[in-house]
Write a protein that holds these residues in place. Structure first.
Motif, PDB file in Angstrom:
ATOM      1  N   ASP A  90       0.841  -1.200   0.000  1.00 21.87           N
ATOM      2  CA  ASP A  90       0.000   0.000   0.000  1.00 21.87           C
ATOM      3  C   ASP A  90       0.874   1.248   0.000  1.00 21.87           C
ATOM      4  O   ASP A  90       0.553   2.243  -0.640  1.00 21.87           O
ATOM      5  N   VAL A  91       1.989   1.162   0.756  1.00 25.22           N
ATOM      6  CA  VAL A  91       2.879   2.308   0.917  1.00 25.22           C
ATOM      7  C   VAL A  91       4.326   1.816   0.872  1.00 25.22           C
ATOM      8  O   VAL A  91       4.661   0.787   1.460  1.00 25.22           O
ATOM      9  N   LEU A  92       5.174   2.569   0.184  1.00 20.14           N
ATOM     10  CA  LEU A  92       6.609   2.313   0.209  1.00 20.14           C
ATOM     11  C   LEU A  92       7.294   3.552   0.773  1.00 20.14           C
ATOM     12  O   LEU A  92       7.130   4.658   0.256  1.00 20.14           O
ATOM     13  N   TYR A 137      24.213   7.348   0.456  1.00 23.75           N
ATOM     14  CA  TYR A 137      24.985   6.227  -0.090  1.00 23.75           C
ATOM     15  C   TYR A 137      24.127   4.973  -0.272  1.00 23.75           C
ATOM     16  O   TYR A 137      23.341   4.611   0.574  1.00 23.75           O
ATOM     17  N   LYS A 138      24.286   4.326  -1.414  1.00 17.13           N
ATOM     18  CA  LYS A 138      23.618   3.074  -1.776  1.00 17.13           C
ATOM     19  C   LYS A 138      22.097   3.213  -1.887  1.00 17.13           C
ATOM     20  O   LYS A 138      21.346   2.279  -1.616  1.00 17.13           O
ATOM     21  N   ASN A 139      21.632   4.390  -2.282  1.00 21.27           N
ATOM     22  CA  ASN A 139      20.195   4.575  -2.506  1.00 21.27           C
ATOM     23  C   ASN A 139      19.744   3.790  -3.734  1.00 21.27           C
ATOM     24  O   ASN A 139      20.561   3.393  -4.573  1.00 21.27           O
ATOM     25  N   ARG A 140      18.433   3.604  -3.853  1.00 25.65           N
ATOM     26  CA  ARG A 140      17.843   2.964  -5.040  1.00 25.65           C
ATOM     27  C   ARG A 140      16.819   3.921  -5.655  1.00 25.65           C
ATOM     28  O   ARG A 140      15.682   3.545  -5.946  1.00 25.65           O
ATOM     29  N   ILE A 141      17.237   5.138  -5.879  1.00 28.60           N
ATOM     30  CA  ILE A 141      16.324   6.183  -6.345  1.00 28.60           C
ATOM     31  C   ILE A 141      15.705   5.838  -7.695  1.00 28.60           C
ATOM     32  O   ILE A 141      14.566   6.201  -7.984  1.00 28.60           O
ATOM     33  N   ASN A 142      16.429   5.123  -8.552  1.00 30.88           N
ATOM     34  CA  ASN A 142      15.880   4.772  -9.856  1.00 30.88           C
ATOM     35  C   ASN A 142      14.673   3.843  -9.726  1.00 30.88           C
ATOM     36  O   ASN A 142      13.738   3.891 -10.535  1.00 30.88           O
ATOM     37  N   VAL A 143      14.705   3.001  -8.728  1.00 28.87           N
ATOM     38  CA  VAL A 143      13.590   2.084  -8.454  1.00 28.87           C
ATOM     39  C   VAL A 143      12.364   2.882  -8.042  1.00 28.87           C
ATOM     40  O   VAL A 143      11.243   2.616  -8.491  1.00 28.87           O
ATOM     41  N   LEU A 144      12.561   3.888  -7.218  1.00 31.07           N
ATOM     42  CA  LEU A 144      11.454   4.741  -6.777  1.00 31.07           C
ATOM     43  C   LEU A 144      10.922   5.581  -7.930  1.00 31.07           C
ATOM     44  O   LEU A 144       9.722   5.816  -8.039  1.00 31.07           O
ATOM     45  N   GLN A 164       4.259   6.569  -2.349  1.00 30.35           N
ATOM     46  CA  GLN A 164       5.687   6.515  -2.049  1.00 30.35           C
ATOM     47  C   GLN A 164       6.067   7.739  -1.221  1.00 30.35           C
ATOM     48  O   GLN A 164       5.733   8.865  -1.588  1.00 30.35           O
ATOM     49  N   ILE A 165       6.776   7.491  -0.121  1.00 26.11           N
ATOM     50  CA  ILE A 165       7.065   8.531   0.869  1.00 26.11           C
ATOM     51  C   ILE A 165       8.560   8.598   1.140  1.00 26.11           C
ATOM     52  O   ILE A 165       9.236   7.574   1.207  1.00 26.11           O
ATOM     53  N   LEU A 196      13.326  15.420  -2.721  1.00 26.33           N
ATOM     54  CA  LEU A 196      14.075  14.658  -3.711  1.00 26.33           C
ATOM     55  C   LEU A 196      13.819  15.198  -5.115  1.00 26.33           C
ATOM     56  O   LEU A 196      14.536  14.855  -6.054  1.00 26.33           O
ATOM     57  N   GLY A 197      12.795  16.034  -5.254  1.00 26.38           N
ATOM     58  CA  GLY A 197      12.513  16.625  -6.562  1.00 26.38           C
ATOM     59  C   GLY A 197      12.111  15.606  -7.605  1.00 26.38           C
ATOM     60  O   GLY A 197      12.243  15.849  -8.803  1.00 26.38           O
ATOM     61  N   VAL A 198      11.604  14.453  -7.160  1.00 26.09           N
ATOM     62  CA  VAL A 198      11.258  13.343  -8.050  1.00 26.09           C
ATOM     63  C   VAL A 198       9.735  13.225  -8.144  1.00 26.09           C
ATOM     64  O   VAL A 198       9.050  13.168  -7.116  1.00 26.09           O
ATOM     65  N   LYS A 199       9.240  13.168  -9.360  1.00 27.12           N
ATOM     66  CA  LYS A 199       7.797  13.166  -9.600  1.00 27.12           C
ATOM     67  C   LYS A 199       7.074  12.052  -8.854  1.00 27.12           C
ATOM     68  O   LYS A 199       5.975  12.246  -8.326  1.00 27.12           O
ATOM     69  N   ASN A 200       7.669  10.859  -8.803  1.00 27.59           N
ATOM     70  CA  ASN A 200       6.971   9.713  -8.223  1.00 27.59           C
ATOM     71  C   ASN A 200       7.170   9.533  -6.720  1.00 27.59           C
ATOM     72  O   ASN A 200       6.765   8.527  -6.163  1.00 27.59           O
TER      73      ASN A 200
END
Length: 548
Positions: free
Chosen positions: A272-274, A282-289, A297-298, A307-311
């Protein structure tokens, strides 16, 4: 040294089968590394870089080998590039720095050289230089994902980069290369309980886990099903990892899964929520988000900015961190915890409060924030305080490697401000958390860094009854100290600006009323406050997530 045919066959077989630990042992058995032929030394160094079980010391040995190879033949670009890679992994640049600067003079647009300079300056705590090289690098290699995230993260250490400029860069990043995968289907599924995933690479002894543990222990498991998506290498698991596992319904180690497969895997969980706990660290998975894995997504806890990311749909903060009218400086919907954005569990064994100053003739200022946070602006203000008062400053290096080099670089910056270095003491990393916290008994007042203040260290200082002098900020990231103090009603320890910071430091020193009684009263007040009330925090957090 000449290898036999059998030895060559064995060497090739071990390398092709990626049995790097066995390969290392085999090469080490051949004799002294310094006497090995360069081609064998090269295989050995590459093996150590590729081995997922390699330690910091292994990477340092690898850097030593590549330095030897490159020093003998400076036309060998592979050796030079591998020297950069090994040095970054070793977080040790003793073999690289002179080569790197010389090569930059010859070619100031080489991506490998720029990456080496950016990361070397980051670990040398030269944040302005680090950000400069990162910015240059992303303009040359705009699809270099890990460099983008390092660049964006480094921007939080500077006054000259305001929130709008930072956000513009984030938006530019979000237009770069993304995963080519089918669009997420937002069709709602019905879960008996709210299914919430936590994505992090820091589920070990780390500040993120200290705060997260209080939420996990107190959250109502009848309402929420907790899923851990850990990007931590399995060989890095420690006791904190094992303790955290007990509070999750499911635990998934995903560090070896590529982005596309990880997106598919998380989507298959029907969350329901990620909640992302890394941001641009370090070692983020921002592309997955960015590809979207859940309907909601929070971003929370591990990264104190947009994060300036649309999703990324929501950013969890509190009323002290983002002011009314500033919402357009963050792409996420801003959601507020009632009082404070995170809470720390009350420690089981708190050291006794006991003033334990080595030199009672001096007022002792202190800061245990990591050295990257000690900006040049901070050094100038601290230097003025030290030069104009009968005081000393105790710092603490959080590293357990390259400590001497790190200390030297920091002290050189104070020396440039004409500070008597006898007034500064740098403590080494302690073996236990309790020993670390006990060190606050040696200081009278904690000085916060700016524009990136402390968080965990501020909580710890207050636990030991030592107030923290902080400064007002201009965004989420720079206001963390302000929020901590406001929630403790320590408004007198919040400076308006640099001039007021110095003025307050002198007034506090002159008053010198931070005695044992004051400290014990501050600890008691803090333990009753929202800073350490993880039970109420968990209830408010659940209510907030459910409201979405």
């Amino acid at each position: 040294m000449i290898l036999s045919t059998d030895q060559k066959i064995k060497l090739k077989k071990l390398f092709e089968e990626k049995k790097f630990s066995e390969l290392d042992f085999f090469i080490e058995s051949l004799g002294n590394l310094k006497e090995l032929p360069l081609n064998i030394l090269n295989i050995y160094a590459v093996s150590k870089v590729l081995n997922i079980n390699s330690t910091i010391e292994d990477y340092k040995i690898s850097a030593f080998c590549f330095n030897k190879i490159y020093s003998e033949d400076q036309s060998n670009r592979d050796a030079f590039n591998n020297l950069i890679l090994a040095s970054i992994k070793a977080i040790n640049f003793e073999y690289l720095d002179k080569h790197l600067i010389n090569e930059y003079k010859k070619n100031n647009k080489d991506p490998k050289i720029l990456e080496g300079l950016a990361k070397m300056n980051f670990f040398y705590n030269n944040m302005r230089e680090s950000t400069y090289y990162y910015e240059k690098l992303v303009s040359i290699s705009p699809n270099f994902l890990s460099i983008w995230t390092s660049f964006l993260g480094s921007m939080n250490y500077h006054y000259e980069i305001d929130q709008k400029k930072y956000l513009d860069f984030c938006k530019n990043f979000d237009q770069t290369f993304k995963i080519d995968i089918e669009k997420f289907n937002k069709t709602k599924h019905i879960n008996k309980k709210l299914k919430v995933g936590f994505l992090s690479a820091d589920l070990k002894y780390h500040s993120v886990s200290y705060f997260l543990s209080g939420l996990l222990k107190n959250i109502n498991k009848d309402e929420i099903e907790l899923i851990a998506i850990s990007n931590l290498e399995t060989h890095q698991h420690d006791q904190m990892t094992r303790d955290l596992k007990e509070n999750f319904n499911e635990w998934h180690d995903v560090s070896q899964i590529d982005d596309i497969k990880l997106v598919q895997f998380i989507r298959s969980m029907n969350l329901d929520v990620l909640i992302d706990l890394n941001g641009y660290t370090y070692k983020n998975r921002i592309n997955v988000l960015r590809a979207r894995c859940a309907p909601i997504q929070i971003s929370w806890l591990g990264y104190c900015n947009s994060l300036g990311v649309k999703n990324i749909d929501y950013l969890i903060t509190d009323p002290n961190l983002i002011k009314k009218g500033e919402e357009d400086l963050y792409t996420e919907n801003i959601i507020f915890m009632p009082k404070i954005w995170n809470a720390l569990p009350k420690p089981n064994n708190l050291p006794e409060i006991k003033i334990n100053k080595k030199d009672k003739n001096f007022f002792i200022f202190g800061s245990f924030n990591n050295f990257q946070k000690i900006s040049l602006d901070t050094i100038k203000i601290w230097s003025k305080i030290l030069k104009e008062s009968n005081s000393k400053l105790i710092l603490k290096n959080s590293l357990n490697f390259n400590v001497k080099k790190s200390n030297e670089i920091l002290l050189e910056k104070f020396e440039k401000e004409n500070v008597d270095l006898n007034k500064i003491e740098i403590l080494s990393r302690t073996k236990t958390a309790e020993q670390h916290i006990e060190n606050f008994n040696n200081i009278d007042l904690s000085l916060d860094t700016f524009p990136k203040p402390g968080v965990t260290t501020s909580f710890q200082s207050i636990l030991m009854g030592v107030p923290v002098l902080t400064m007002k900020g201009f965004n989420f990231n720079s206001r963390c100290g302000e929020s901590i103090n406001r929630n403790l009603e320590l408004n007198n320890f919040i400076a308006e600006d640099e001039e007021d910071y110095i003025k307050k430091a002198f007034l506090i020193k002159k008053g010198n009323k931070i005695d044992e009684l004051y400290r014990k009263e501050l600890r008691e007040k803090a333990l009753k406050s929202c800073l350490f009330d993880t039970e109420t925090f968990a209830k408010d957090f659940t209510k907030l997530i459910r409201s979405l």
